[in-house]
Design a protein around this motif. Structure first.
Motif, PDB file in Angstrom:
ATOM      1  N   ILE A   1       8.510 -11.788  19.388  1.00  0.00           N
ATOM      2  CA  ILE A   1       9.410 -10.986  18.561  1.00  0.00           C
ATOM      3  C   ILE A   1       8.712 -10.647  17.255  1.00  0.00           C
ATOM      4  O   ILE A   1       8.166 -11.519  16.583  1.00  0.00           O
ATOM      5  CB  ILE A   1      10.722 -11.748  18.289  1.00  0.00           C
ATOM      6  N   ASN A   2       8.698  -9.352  16.916  1.00  0.00           N
ATOM      7  CA  ASN A   2       8.099  -8.910  15.653  1.00  0.00           C
ATOM      8  C   ASN A   2       9.111  -8.042  14.937  1.00  0.00           C
ATOM      9  O   ASN A   2       9.359  -6.921  15.352  1.00  0.00           O
ATOM     10  CB  ASN A   2       6.844  -8.075  15.909  1.00  0.00           C
ATOM     11  N   TRP A   3       9.675  -8.556  13.876  1.00  0.00           N
ATOM     12  CA  TRP A   3      10.599  -7.713  13.110  1.00  0.00           C
ATOM     13  C   TRP A   3       9.829  -6.594  12.425  1.00  0.00           C
ATOM     14  O   TRP A   3      10.336  -5.517  12.215  1.00  0.00           O
ATOM     15  CB  TRP A   3      11.346  -8.543  12.065  1.00  0.00           C
ATOM     16  N   ILE A   4       8.601  -6.910  12.050  1.00  0.00           N
ATOM     17  CA  ILE A   4       7.728  -5.904  11.435  1.00  0.00           C
ATOM     18  C   ILE A   4       6.396  -5.992  12.168  1.00  0.00           C
ATOM     19  O   ILE A   4       5.904  -7.082  12.439  1.00  0.00           O
ATOM     20  CB  ILE A   4       7.620  -6.135   9.911  1.00  0.00           C
ATOM     21  N   ARG A   5       5.845  -4.855  12.549  1.00  0.00           N
ATOM     22  CA  ARG A   5       4.630  -4.923  13.356  1.00  0.00           C
ATOM     23  C   ARG A   5       3.693  -3.762  13.020  1.00  0.00           C
ATOM     24  O   ARG A   5       4.107  -2.768  12.429  1.00  0.00           O
ATOM     25  CB  ARG A   5       4.963  -4.926  14.842  1.00  0.00           C
ATOM     26  N   LYS A   6       2.431  -3.962  13.413  1.00  0.00           N
ATOM     27  CA  LYS A   6       1.408  -2.961  13.111  1.00  0.00           C
ATOM     28  C   LYS A   6       0.979  -2.288  14.394  1.00  0.00           C
ATOM     29  O   LYS A   6       0.732  -2.952  15.406  1.00  0.00           O
ATOM     30  CB  LYS A   6       0.206  -3.647  12.460  1.00  0.00           C
ATOM     31  N   VAL A   7       0.876  -0.963  14.352  1.00  0.00           N
ATOM     32  CA  VAL A   7       0.397  -0.227  15.524  1.00  0.00           C
ATOM     33  C   VAL A   7      -0.702   0.721  15.072  1.00  0.00           C
ATOM     34  O   VAL A   7      -0.834   1.047  13.891  1.00  0.00           O
ATOM     35  CB  VAL A   7       1.519   0.580  16.199  1.00  0.00           C
ATOM     36  N   LYS A   8      -1.513   1.162  16.052  1.00  0.00           N
ATOM     37  CA  LYS A   8      -2.550   2.153  15.763  1.00  0.00           C
ATOM     38  C   LYS A   8      -2.081   3.491  16.290  1.00  0.00           C
ATOM     39  O   LYS A   8      -1.623   3.584  17.446  1.00  0.00           O
ATOM     40  CB  LYS A   8      -3.859   1.741  16.452  1.00  0.00           C
ATOM     41  N   ILE A   9      -2.167   4.500  15.444  1.00  0.00           N
ATOM     42  CA  ILE A   9      -1.769   5.833  15.920  1.00  0.00           C
ATOM     43  C   ILE A   9      -2.981   6.752  15.857  1.00  0.00           C
ATOM     44  O   ILE A   9      -3.855   6.602  14.996  1.00  0.00           O
ATOM     45  CB  ILE A   9      -0.602   6.428  15.097  1.00  0.00           C
ATOM     46  N   GLU A  10      -3.039   7.681  16.797  1.00  0.00           N
ATOM     47  CA  GLU A  10      -4.127   8.658  16.839  1.00  0.00           C
ATOM     48  C   GLU A  10      -3.565  10.038  16.550  1.00  0.00           C
ATOM     49  O   GLU A  10      -2.550  10.425  17.112  1.00  0.00           O
ATOM     50  CB  GLU A  10      -4.780   8.650  18.223  1.00  0.00           C
ATOM     51  N   GLY A  11      -4.246  10.757  15.666  1.00  0.00           N
ATOM     52  CA  GLY A  11      -3.822  12.117  15.370  1.00  0.00           C
ATOM     53  C   GLY A  11      -4.949  13.082  15.661  1.00  0.00           C
ATOM     54  O   GLY A  11      -6.127  12.721  15.554  1.00  0.00           O
ATOM     55  N   LYS A  12      -4.596  14.296  16.044  1.00  0.00           N
ATOM     56  CA  LYS A  12      -5.622  15.292  16.326  1.00  0.00           C
ATOM     57  C   LYS A  12      -5.475  16.433  15.332  1.00  0.00           C
ATOM     58  O   LYS A  12      -4.433  17.068  15.265  1.00  0.00           O
ATOM     59  CB  LYS A  12      -5.480  15.814  17.755  1.00  0.00           C
ATOM     60  N   ILE A  13      -6.525  16.638  14.551  1.00  0.00           N
ATOM     61  CA  ILE A  13      -6.552  17.811  13.670  1.00  0.00           C
ATOM     62  C   ILE A  13      -7.711  18.669  14.156  1.00  0.00           C
ATOM     63  O   ILE A  13      -8.884  18.327  13.954  1.00  0.00           O
ATOM     64  CB  ILE A  13      -6.745  17.405  12.197  1.00  0.00           C
ATOM     65  N   GLY A  14      -7.420  19.734  14.823  1.00  0.00           N
ATOM     66  CA  GLY A  14      -8.459  20.558  15.444  1.00  0.00           C
ATOM     67  C   GLY A  14      -9.133  19.790  16.558  1.00  0.00           C
ATOM     68  O   GLY A  14      -8.467  19.318  17.490  1.00  0.00           O
ATOM     69  N   SER A  15     -10.454  19.596  16.426  1.00  0.00           N
ATOM     70  CA  SER A  15     -11.175  18.867  17.458  1.00  0.00           C
ATOM     71  C   SER A  15     -11.351  17.394  17.066  1.00  0.00           C
ATOM     72  O   SER A  15     -11.651  16.562  17.904  1.00  0.00           O
ATOM     73  CB  SER A  15     -12.542  19.521  17.692  1.00  0.00           C
ATOM     74  N   ALA A  16     -11.176  17.098  15.761  1.00  0.00           N
ATOM     75  CA  ALA A  16     -11.408  15.736  15.289  1.00  0.00           C
ATOM     76  C   ALA A  16     -10.170  14.874  15.513  1.00  0.00           C
ATOM     77  O   ALA A  16      -9.049  15.321  15.324  1.00  0.00           O
ATOM     78  CB  ALA A  16     -11.744  15.768  13.801  1.00  0.00           C
ATOM     79  N   THR A  17     -10.418  13.633  15.945  1.00  0.00           N
ATOM     80  CA  THR A  17      -9.302  12.697  16.084  1.00  0.00           C
ATOM     81  C   THR A  17      -9.359  11.687  14.955  1.00  0.00           C
ATOM     82  O   THR A  17     -10.429  11.213  14.571  1.00  0.00           O
ATOM     83  CB  THR A  17      -9.372  11.951  17.434  1.00  0.00           C
ATOM     84  N   THR A  18      -8.214  11.363  14.400  1.00  0.00           N
ATOM     85  CA  THR A  18      -8.154  10.376  13.331  1.00  0.00           C
ATOM     86  C   THR A  18      -7.332   9.185  13.801  1.00  0.00           C
ATOM     87  O   THR A  18      -6.354   9.343  14.519  1.00  0.00           O
ATOM     88  CB  THR A  18      -7.496  10.967  12.077  1.00  0.00           C
ATOM     89  N   GLU A  19      -7.775   8.013  13.377  1.00  0.00           N
ATOM     90  CA  GLU A  19      -7.037   6.799  13.715  1.00  0.00           C
ATOM     91  C   GLU A  19      -6.446   6.212  12.455  1.00  0.00           C
ATOM     92  O   GLU A  19      -7.047   6.261  11.383  1.00  0.00           O
ATOM     93  CB  GLU A  19      -7.968   5.777  14.375  1.00  0.00           C
ATOM     94  N   LYS A  20      -5.266   5.645  12.605  1.00  0.00           N
ATOM     95  CA  LYS A  20      -4.593   5.093  11.439  1.00  0.00           C
ATOM     96  C   LYS A  20      -3.767   3.904  11.895  1.00  0.00           C
ATOM     97  O   LYS A  20      -3.192   3.920  12.974  1.00  0.00           O
ATOM     98  CB  LYS A  20      -3.689   6.163  10.841  1.00  0.00           C
ATOM     99  N   THR A  21      -3.699   2.876  11.038  1.00  0.00           N
ATOM    100  CA  THR A  21      -2.758   1.789  11.338  1.00  0.00           C
ATOM    101  C   THR A  21      -1.450   2.087  10.630  1.00  0.00           C
ATOM    102  O   THR A  21      -1.429   2.675   9.556  1.00  0.00           O
ATOM    103  CB  THR A  21      -3.293   0.429  10.860  1.00  0.00           C
ATOM    104  N   MET A  22      -0.400   1.654  11.244  1.00  0.00           N
ATOM    105  CA  MET A  22       0.918   1.993  10.725  1.00  0.00           C
ATOM    106  C   MET A  22       1.835   0.792  10.878  1.00  0.00           C
ATOM    107  O   MET A  22       1.707   0.005  11.815  1.00  0.00           O
ATOM    108  CB  MET A  22       1.458   3.164  11.538  1.00  0.00           C
ATOM    109  N   ILE A  23       2.756   0.647   9.933  1.00  0.00           N
ATOM    110  CA  ILE A  23       3.709  -0.462   9.980  1.00  0.00           C
ATOM    111  C   ILE A  23       5.028   0.058  10.523  1.00  0.00           C
ATOM    112  O   ILE A  23       5.529   1.077  10.067  1.00  0.00           O
ATOM    113  CB  ILE A  23       3.911  -1.069   8.574  1.00  0.00           C
ATOM    114  N   LEU A  24       5.547  -0.630  11.517  1.00  0.00           N
ATOM    115  CA  LEU A  24       6.844  -0.244  12.086  1.00  0.00           C
ATOM    116  C   LEU A  24       7.848  -1.369  11.885  1.00  0.00           C
ATOM    117  O   LEU A  24       7.524  -2.542  12.059  1.00  0.00           O
ATOM    118  CB  LEU A  24       6.705   0.046  13.579  1.00  0.00           C
ATOM    119  N   LEU A  25       9.054  -1.007  11.525  1.00  0.00           N
ATOM    120  CA  LEU A  25      10.127  -1.987  11.414  1.00  0.00           C
ATOM    121  C   LEU A  25      11.445  -1.256  11.609  1.00  0.00           C
ATOM    122  O   LEU A  25      11.457  -0.054  11.852  1.00  0.00           O
ATOM    123  CB  LEU A  25      10.089  -2.714  10.059  1.00  0.00           C
ATOM    124  N   CYS A  26      12.543  -1.985  11.527  1.00  0.00           N
ATOM    125  CA  CYS A  26      13.848  -1.359  11.652  1.00  0.00           C
ATOM    126  C   CYS A  26      14.004  -0.325  10.545  1.00  0.00           C
ATOM    127  O   CYS A  26      13.723  -0.608   9.384  1.00  0.00           O
ATOM    128  CB  CYS A  26      14.951  -2.398  11.553  1.00  0.00           C
TER     129      CYS A  26
END
Lengths: 156, 246
Positions: free
Chosen positions: B82-107
């Motif tokens: 159980i994680n009330w608050i958790r970290k995920v990695k998200i990938e975004g595409k801007i044109g041809s380049a992909t960017t990675e970012k960590t993100m905090i998710l919670l309620c």
């Protein structure tokens, strides 16, 4: 038609009688149980007394003995639903009654109640805070609520 | 009495009866709602702003602080964890380049919470100050809120927690759903949630919690000064967790 079965009229009597007995069975069972419970000597429990300097509870003893659960339930609703956090907490009981086994459980067991407060809320079985060294195993014989009171608790 | 008279009398009686019950309900409900509402709670509207630019990639300070504060169940197996608050990695595409970012998710403590709408026993509800809370005393463990939540912020207690990390706070037993409650007990006491304190302690200051109703509060200023985003705004849940740098 050959008379293999018994008289159809006797079936008309027996089946309702059996049904009535089946319906009345649980009522009779609880009646017998109550008589047995009143006859047995389980009507008193030894509870630990707090030290003399902790005699003043938030309510008088008679109220706390039979209605502490109502008080705790009211406070619970106020805290969880409306965020009104007052002085009354399950933790504050611990200051004068540090031992759950010798205080809560003995009475709950005598009236066969299993409240599930302690599954989530911390109230140790054996706990001696430094502030009350003088609490010894002074016990007091108190009357356990009679079965009608317990029934009203269970149905609420 | 002919048929016409009978219909008149019967219709009149039904009308009078229903109007009486509605009038009674209206009168009692107006007097009861005044008694139940705490005015100090209703004035506030708690929410969170997360600055992802300040958030370090491998830092788990807020996650650990949350576990220690609220006795959140931890299991090596992801199915029970159980994680009330958790970290995920998200990938975004801007044109041809992909960017990675960590993100905090919670309620997200939505203003229009789907979990509270579907709860069959009203165990999940929105408090007067906007915090979405589960009343574990009332929860029957049907897990409908987990299905309804679009943010996957709800978790179910498949097992009993054995270790009592923080005895001041209750834990949950097997069979109830739970989620972040924005440390409502700390906010009521005038303190900041455990994750926010932990984030400030390590010097990041990426998380901030405050009152949205107050235009002078830290979160209102952060929202005014930066470009903020909320996740899945299209669903109409009106989440109260804002992200900077998403």
């Amino acid at each position: 038609m050959p008379n293999n079965t018994s008289d159809p009229k006797s079936g008309q009597v027996i089946i309702p009688v059996i049904l009535i007995i089946l319906i009345l069975l649980p009522f009779g069972y609880s009646l017998v149980n109550r008589v047995i419970a009143q006859g047995s000597d389980r009507s008193e429990a030894f509870l630990e007394r707090p030290d003399a300097k902790y005699e003043n509870c938030i309510r008088d003893t008679e109220y706390m003995r039979y209605h502490h659960w109502e008080l705790l339930r009211t406070v619970r609703v106020e805290v969880v639903r409306y965020g009104k956090r007052g002085d009354i907490r399950l933790d504050s009981c611990m200051e004068c009654h540090p031992n759950r086994e010798r205080f809560c459980n003995r009475c709950h067991e005598a009236v066969s109640l299993t409240p599930d407060c302690f599954g989530c809320h911390y109230y140790p079985e054996i706990f001696q805070p430094s502030s009350i060294e003088s609490v010894t195993e002074k016990t007091e014989l108190i009357p356990v609520p009679d079965t009608t009171v317990v029934d009203s608790i269970l149905t609420k | 009495m002919d048929r016409r008279d009978f219909i008149k009398v019967a219709g009149g009686t039904v009308l009078a009866g229903t109007s009486c019950t509605y009038a009674f309900r209206f009168l009692t409900s107006s007097s009861m709602s005044d008694a139940g509402v705490d005015s100090t709670l209703a004035k506030r509207k708690w929410g969170m702003v997360i600055n992802l630019d300040k958030c370090k990639e491998d830092c788990t300070a807020c996650l650990e602080a949350c576990r220690e504060e609220n006795n959140v169940y931890h299991d090596e197996d992801d199915r029970w964890d159980i994680n009330w608050i958790r970290k995920v990695k998200i990938e975004g595409k801007i044109g041809s380049a992909t960017t990675e970012k960590t993100m905090i998710l919670l309620c997200n403590h939505c203003d229009n919470p789907p979990c509270a709408q579907v709860c069959p026993v009203q165990a999940t509800y929105k408090r007067e100050d906007g915090i979405v809370i589960v009343d574990h005393h009332r929860c029957i463990g049907c897990r409908y809120c987990m299905i309804a939540c679009p943010y996957n912020a709800r978790f179910f207690n498949f097992k009993d927690e054995e270790h009592w990390i923080n005895p001041d706070r209750p834990k949950r037993t097997h069979g109830v759903a739970e989620s972040c409650h924005l440390c409502a007990h700390r906010l009521d006491a005038g303190k900041m949630p455990a994750c926010v304190e932990a984030c400030e302690k390590i010097g990041c200051g990426a998380l901030s919690v405050g009152d949205f109703n107050d235009p002078e509060s830290n979160v209102s200023k952060l929202i005014a000064d930066n470009s903020v985003k909320r996740i899945r705004e299209d669903l109409g849940t009106e989440p109260k967790v804002y992200y900077i740098g998403l």
